[in-house]
Design a protein around this motif. Sequence first.
Motif, mmCIF file in Angstrom:
data_model
loop_
_atom_site.group_PDB
_atom_site.id
_atom_site.type_symbol
_atom_site.label_atom_id
_atom_site.label_comp_id
_atom_site.label_asym_id
_atom_site.label_seq_id
_atom_site.Cartn_x
_atom_site.Cartn_y
_atom_site.Cartn_z
ATOM 1 N N GLY A 41 12.700 18.688 3.370
ATOM 2 C CA GLY A 41 11.719 18.461 2.311
ATOM 3 C C GLY A 41 12.430 17.847 1.112
ATOM 4 O O GLY A 41 13.521 18.285 0.746
ATOM 5 N N ILE A 42 11.809 16.834 0.507
ATOM 6 C CA ILE A 42 12.438 16.129 -0.618
ATOM 7 C C ILE A 42 11.484 16.135 -1.806
ATOM 8 O O ILE A 42 10.279 15.878 -1.661
ATOM 9 C CB ILE A 42 12.761 14.662 -0.253
ATOM 10 C CG1 ILE A 42 13.631 14.581 1.005
ATOM 11 C CG2 ILE A 42 13.443 13.954 -1.420
ATOM 12 C CD1 ILE A 42 13.771 13.165 1.548
ATOM 13 N N THR A 43 12.035 16.406 -2.998
ATOM 14 C CA THR A 43 11.250 16.282 -4.224
ATOM 15 C C THR A 43 12.154 15.786 -5.346
ATOM 16 O O THR A 43 13.379 15.947 -5.287
ATOM 17 C CB THR A 43 10.596 17.621 -4.620
ATOM 18 O OG1 THR A 43 9.626 17.388 -5.641
ATOM 19 C CG2 THR A 43 11.628 18.617 -5.132
ATOM 20 N N SER A 44 11.529 15.181 -6.341
ATOM 21 C CA SER A 44 12.292 14.721 -7.508
ATOM 22 C C SER A 44 11.965 15.598 -8.707
ATOM 23 O O SER A 44 10.944 16.306 -8.711
ATOM 24 C CB SER A 44 11.960 13.258 -7.820
ATOM 25 O OG SER A 44 10.574 13.103 -8.043
ATOM 26 N N PHE A 45 12.826 15.551 -9.715
ATOM 27 C CA PHE A 45 12.568 16.327 -10.929
ATOM 28 C C PHE A 45 11.417 15.686 -11.701
ATOM 29 O O PHE A 45 11.318 14.464 -11.804
ATOM 30 C CB PHE A 45 13.808 16.347 -11.823
ATOM 31 C CG PHE A 45 14.932 17.215 -11.315
ATOM 32 C CD1 PHE A 45 14.895 17.788 -10.055
ATOM 33 C CD2 PHE A 45 16.042 17.459 -12.108
ATOM 34 C CE1 PHE A 45 15.929 18.576 -9.587
ATOM 35 C CE2 PHE A 45 17.085 18.243 -11.660
ATOM 36 C CZ PHE A 45 17.031 18.809 -10.402
ATOM 37 N N ASN A 46 10.567 16.538 -12.259
ATOM 38 C CA ASN A 46 9.498 16.097 -13.152
ATOM 39 C C ASN A 46 9.721 16.662 -14.543
ATOM 40 O O ASN A 46 10.432 17.671 -14.706
ATOM 41 C CB ASN A 46 8.130 16.555 -12.637
ATOM 42 C CG ASN A 46 7.774 15.899 -11.314
ATOM 43 O OD1 ASN A 46 8.213 14.787 -11.028
ATOM 44 N ND2 ASN A 46 6.981 16.587 -10.510
#
Length: 300
Positions: free
Chosen positions: A265-270
């Motif tokens: 699973g991949i996510t970026s900082f918000n």
Amino acid sequence: MINKQILIIELNEQNFTVLDKVLSKADYICKAILGEKEFRELNENIAAYDAILVNSHLQDIKVTEVMKLAEYDSALKIPVIYIDSAKEHSKKMLEECFNAGVSDYIKKPFDSKEIVSRINYHTEQFLKLREYKLRLDKLANLATIDQLSKSTSKMHMQAILKHHINYFNRYKTDSTLIYLSLLNIDKLVGTFGMEKGENVIAQFSKALKSTIRESDVLARWAGADFIILLTNTSTSVSENITKKLKTELSSMEVMKGIKPDLAFGITSFNENDSVKDVIDRAKYALSEAKKQTYGKIQIV
């Protein structure tokens, strides 16, 4: 019993021999440094010594130079003891020594029992400090390193993530998180036992660390779940990195004839993310990846 080691900085061989004779009877091993030239050429591991004795009449060797030698570690200082053979010791020299942090100042002629007693005191105190530092270092290591995978611990990773989230909020530099899971670990544990399962996790972590970039931070998050922090990395670049990771890791054998089943699973900082926000998104991405028949990589 381990013999304590003393570094003796003296004017000549004769003076050293006198001290060596006294201290060797008390199970000390003495090393001679005779004069300024030998002092300047000293390249030994100073950490091996438990005390440093210095003749106060070595005028070309400043007290501050000796103290710099003794303070090889920011948290430890080898005891430095100056020995004065003058009939009337210099008050200026005495003040200079103690202002610089010298541990003791012994006036000649000295009584053998007295000098051994005073050196014993300082070396014993130093040994206690050294053991205390080793315990602190061990505790710090336990707090920052996951003992099974030898990767960053969950607790330490939380602190690292918090720091990088703050950095992201200030400078808006791309940062992403990969949450990956070794899906077939439960089956392996059920078939071969917990010990084999732990060996698989340890070997998988080792392979994973050798595959990621030096700038990336790897941590074991839970069981056979790992997270990787990729700083200064966009989502698209992280996706390409993840695909390469999956290709390389999927080709290895975690046990003879058994390859890892992986999901990512991949996510970026918000902006204004908390550590929980980032982790929750990455976990959700992982849960979606697990549903896939092929690929098993999901970006959220």
